[in-house]
Design a protein around this motif. Structure first.
Motif, PDB file in Angstrom:
ATOM      1  N   GLY A 217      18.594  63.576  -9.959  1.00  0.00           N
ATOM      2  CA  GLY A 217      19.582  64.080 -10.898  1.00  0.00           C
ATOM      3  C   GLY A 217      20.841  63.236 -10.900  1.00  0.00           C
ATOM      4  N   ALA A 218      21.978  63.874 -10.668  1.00  0.00           N
ATOM      5  CA  ALA A 218      23.264  63.175 -10.782  1.00  0.00           C
ATOM      6  C   ALA A 218      23.537  62.222  -9.631  1.00  0.00           C
ATOM      7  N   GLY A 219      22.809  62.338  -8.527  1.00  0.00           N
ATOM      8  CA  GLY A 219      23.028  61.439  -7.410  1.00  0.00           C
ATOM      9  C   GLY A 219      24.260  61.804  -6.603  1.00  0.00           C
ATOM     10  N   VAL A 220      24.618  60.926  -5.673  1.00  0.00           N
ATOM     11  CA  VAL A 220      25.745  61.175  -4.772  1.00  0.00           C
ATOM     12  C   VAL A 220      26.649  59.954  -4.757  1.00  0.00           C
ATOM     13  N   LYS A 221      27.957  60.188  -4.693  1.00  0.00           N
ATOM     14  CA  LYS A 221      28.926  59.099  -4.656  1.00  0.00           C
ATOM     15  C   LYS A 221      29.357  58.843  -3.210  1.00  0.00           C
ATOM     16  N   PHE A 222      29.177  57.584  -2.751  1.00  0.00           N
ATOM     17  CA  PHE A 222      29.654  57.147  -1.455  1.00  0.00           C
ATOM     18  C   PHE A 222      30.667  56.010  -1.608  1.00  0.00           C
ATOM     19  N   GLY A 223      31.242  55.852  -2.787  1.00  0.00           N
ATOM     20  CA  GLY A 223      32.159  54.748  -3.027  1.00  0.00           C
ATOM     21  C   GLY A 223      33.359  54.791  -2.085  1.00  0.00           C
ATOM     22  N   LEU A 224      33.712  53.621  -1.525  1.00  0.00           N
ATOM     23  CA  LEU A 224      34.852  53.468  -0.617  1.00  0.00           C
ATOM     24  C   LEU A 224      34.690  54.264   0.678  1.00  0.00           C
ATOM     25  N   ASP A 233      21.456  57.463   9.082  1.00  0.00           N
ATOM     26  CA  ASP A 233      20.003  57.447   8.919  1.00  0.00           C
ATOM     27  C   ASP A 233      19.607  57.987   7.543  1.00  0.00           C
ATOM     28  N   PHE A 234      19.049  57.086   6.703  1.00  0.00           N
ATOM     29  CA  PHE A 234      18.437  57.465   5.430  1.00  0.00           C
ATOM     30  C   PHE A 234      16.922  57.254   5.491  1.00  0.00           C
ATOM     31  N   GLY A 235      16.372  57.188   6.692  1.00  0.00           N
ATOM     32  CA  GLY A 235      14.949  56.909   6.847  1.00  0.00           C
ATOM     33  C   GLY A 235      14.077  57.915   6.126  1.00  0.00           C
ATOM     34  N   GLY A 236      13.116  57.421   5.341  1.00  0.00           N
ATOM     35  CA  GLY A 236      12.197  58.300   4.630  1.00  0.00           C
ATOM     36  C   GLY A 236      12.792  59.015   3.444  1.00  0.00           C
ATOM     37  N   ALA A 237      14.021  58.685   3.070  1.00  0.00           N
ATOM     38  CA  ALA A 237      14.659  59.360   1.938  1.00  0.00           C
ATOM     39  C   ALA A 237      14.000  58.947   0.623  1.00  0.00           C
ATOM     40  N   THR A 238      14.098  59.813  -0.378  1.00  0.00           N
ATOM     41  CA  THR A 238      13.531  59.550  -1.691  1.00  0.00           C
ATOM     42  C   THR A 238      14.657  59.474  -2.721  1.00  0.00           C
ATOM     43  N   PHE A 239      14.740  58.338  -3.402  1.00  0.00           N
ATOM     44  CA  PHE A 239      15.735  58.147  -4.456  1.00  0.00           C
ATOM     45  C   PHE A 239      14.975  58.139  -5.781  1.00  0.00           C
ATOM     46  N   SER A 240      15.096  59.224  -6.521  1.00  0.00           N
ATOM     47  CA  SER A 240      14.284  59.385  -7.717  1.00  0.00           C
ATOM     48  C   SER A 240      15.166  59.761  -8.902  1.00  0.00           C
ATOM     49  N   GLY A 241      15.282  58.825  -9.847  1.00  0.00           N
ATOM     50  CA  GLY A 241      16.021  59.108 -11.070  1.00  0.00           C
ATOM     51  C   GLY A 241      17.484  59.399 -10.854  1.00  0.00           C
ATOM     52  N   ALA A 242      18.067  58.924  -9.762  1.00  0.00           N
ATOM     53  CA  ALA A 242      19.468  59.202  -9.465  1.00  0.00           C
ATOM     54  C   ALA A 242      20.217  57.894  -9.263  1.00  0.00           C
ATOM     55  N   THR A 243      21.518  57.963  -9.355  1.00  0.00           N
ATOM     56  CA  THR A 243      22.379  56.831  -9.023  1.00  0.00           C
ATOM     57  C   THR A 243      23.156  57.189  -7.769  1.00  0.00           C
ATOM     58  N   VAL A 244      22.888  56.472  -6.710  1.00  0.00           N
ATOM     59  CA  VAL A 244      23.587  56.682  -5.448  1.00  0.00           C
ATOM     60  C   VAL A 244      24.517  55.497  -5.262  1.00  0.00           C
ATOM     61  N   ASN A 245      25.803  55.777  -5.242  1.00  0.00           N
ATOM     62  CA  ASN A 245      26.803  54.721  -5.338  1.00  0.00           C
ATOM     63  C   ASN A 245      27.476  54.472  -3.992  1.00  0.00           C
ATOM     64  N   PHE A 246      27.215  53.279  -3.408  1.00  0.00           N
ATOM     65  CA  PHE A 246      27.884  52.833  -2.184  1.00  0.00           C
ATOM     66  C   PHE A 246      28.863  51.700  -2.482  1.00  0.00           C
ATOM     67  N   SER A 247      29.299  51.548  -3.716  1.00  0.00           N
ATOM     68  CA  SER A 247      30.165  50.423  -4.057  1.00  0.00           C
ATOM     69  C   SER A 247      31.471  50.481  -3.260  1.00  0.00           C
ATOM     70  N   LEU A 248      31.893  49.313  -2.770  1.00  0.00           N
ATOM     71  CA  LEU A 248      33.124  49.156  -1.990  1.00  0.00           C
ATOM     72  C   LEU A 248      33.087  49.929  -0.669  1.00  0.00           C
ATOM     73  N   ALA A 249      31.909  50.374  -0.264  1.00  0.00           N
ATOM     74  CA  ALA A 249      31.800  51.040   1.038  1.00  0.00           C
ATOM     75  C   ALA A 249      31.918  50.003   2.154  1.00  0.00           C
ATOM     76  N   THR A 250      32.280  50.458   3.339  1.00  0.00           N
ATOM     77  CA  THR A 250      32.437  49.583   4.492  1.00  0.00           C
ATOM     78  C   THR A 250      31.518  50.054   5.609  1.00  0.00           C
ATOM     79  N   PHE A 251      30.667  49.148   6.082  1.00  0.00           N
ATOM     80  CA  PHE A 251      29.772  49.427   7.201  1.00  0.00           C
ATOM     81  C   PHE A 251      30.197  48.520   8.348  1.00  0.00           C
ATOM     82  N   SER A 252      30.800  49.074   9.370  1.00  0.00           N
ATOM     83  CA  SER A 252      31.352  48.281  10.455  1.00  0.00           C
ATOM     84  C   SER A 252      30.721  48.692  11.779  1.00  0.00           C
ATOM     85  N   GLY A 253      29.883  47.800  12.318  1.00  0.00           N
ATOM     86  CA  GLY A 253      29.269  48.075  13.611  1.00  0.00           C
ATOM     87  C   GLY A 253      28.323  49.251  13.610  1.00  0.00           C
TER      88      GLY A 253
END
Length: 371
Positions: A217-224, A233-253
């Motif tokens: 559906g509408a997906g989830v926003k993870f921006g910034l 952990d997103f192991g085994g997750a299903t992304f179906s017909g959604a927009t999941v937004n990690f734009s400008l996110a920071t992954f540190s260590g």
């Protein structure tokens, strides 16, 4: 406690006496067979001073113990009140009335803020996450022309999205804020996300798991959003017909795990995200008709592992991505279609990526210039 206090007092007194003796550069004591009344009076005062000091130490220890007992009693009273409020909030959370249920969500979040211990706050967070993990019927699966079912669905979705919003708001607070939830564990295992906003949240430490979750559906926003340390952990997750937004996110260590995830008609956007240290594990993912967009992403000392994946349709884009150290691994990937693009990227990754493919590129796969 008393023997310990006396011992410490004697050691301190001895240290002070020795220091004074040394500072006066004394060579010894003057012996005298008789003492005058003034000296005798000084000895009597010294004796009474020692007794008074011992009594003061006893009073100090007793007062300390009394304070500890009072604090323990206050904590028990606070915990008892917390448990009573907790029981009420949980019963509201399970109510069939949408307004009562929504009130229970806010009550439980407020109870987490007022929790007297970290463990009790974690319990409140666990219940909110468990509420999201409860069986949930997506809008597309509702019986047609059933207005009552749709009203129930909309009310439940409002409560669920409120939980997500409250978690986000508490994770936006600075870590030193007494109401911040940073560093706690969040278990979203098998949760169905049909929307929600976690942008600008700060996941620092703790265990955050979206394992086997469904994003539709509408997906989830993870921006910034900031992920630092710990495991996401997103192991085994299903992304179906959604927009999941990690734009400008920071992954540190952080260790970010997408292994065995399925991307089907969904867009997962990592554009302009920053990865420094840690690992991005995308082993054995299935991509069919979806998009994994890493446009402009920055990789510094990060290992990105796509090995053993199955790509049939869809697109993985590294447009203008920048690599400094680390590795991107596509070994043993099964390509049967799709597009793999790497335009305008900088760093040492393209040549290594080309070698890591390991097998001839099938006719259905497009490799852009730079591979």
């Amino acid at each position: 406690m008393l023997p310990l206090v006396f011992t410490v007092a004697v050691l301190i007194a001895g240290f002070v006496f020795y220091t004074g003796w040394d500072l006066l550069d004394a060579r010894g004591l003057k012996k005298q067979q008789k003492i005058d009344s003034a000296t005798l009076f000084d000895l009597v005062k010294l004796s009474f001073g020692v007794v008074a000091g011992a009594g003061g130490l006893v009073a100090l220890v007793v007062a300390y113990r009394r304070q500890r007992v009072d604090e323990d009693a206050a904590l028990r009273d606070t915990t008892r009140l917390h448990n009573e409020r907790f029981t009420t909030a949980v019963s509201q959370l399970g109510d069939t009335s949408p307004t009562v249920r929504l009130g229970g969500v806010h009550a439980l979040a407020g109870l987490a803020d007022d929790a007297p211990t970290r463990e009790l706050r974690q319990t409140c967070i666990d219940v909110l996450c468990a509420f999201l993990r409860l069986p949930y019927t997506a809008e597309s699966d509702l019986p047609p022309s059933d207005s009552a079912a749709r009203h129930d669905y909309l009310a439940l979705r409002e409560a669920r999205h409120t939980v997500i919003r409250l978690i986000r708001d508490h994770l936006r607070l600075p870590q030193e804020d007494p109401q911040s939830w940073q560093g706690h564990d969040f278990d979203f295992t098998s949760t169905v996300f049909d929307g929600g906003d976690l942008s600008e949240a700060k996941f620092s430490g703790g265990v955050v798991t979206f394992a086997d979750a469904t994003f539709s559906g509408a997906g989830v926003k993870f921006g910034l959003t900031e992920f630092s340390g710990g495991t996401i952990d997103f192991g085994g997750a299903t992304f179906s017909g959604a927009t999941v937004n990690f734009s400008l996110a920071t992954f540190s260590g952080a260790t970010v795990n997408f292994s065995l995830a399925t991307f089907s008609g969904a867009t997962v956007n990592f554009s302009l995200a920053t990865f420094s240290g840690g690992t991005v594990d995308m082993r054995a993912v299935t991509l069919s008709g979806g998009i994994i967009d890493l446009t402009g992403a920055q990789f510094t000392g990060t290992a990105v592992d796509f090995s053993h994946g199955m790509f049939s349709g869809g697109r993985i884009g590294f447009h203008h991505a920048a690599f400094s150290g680390g590795m991107v691994d596509f070994r043993y990937v099964e390509f049967s279609g799709g597009t793999l693009t790497y335009l305008g990227a900088s760093g040492s990754a393209p040549r290594g990526l080309l070698r890591s493919l390991g097998t001839p590129v099938p006719a259905g796969v497009t490799l852009a210039e730079g591979w």
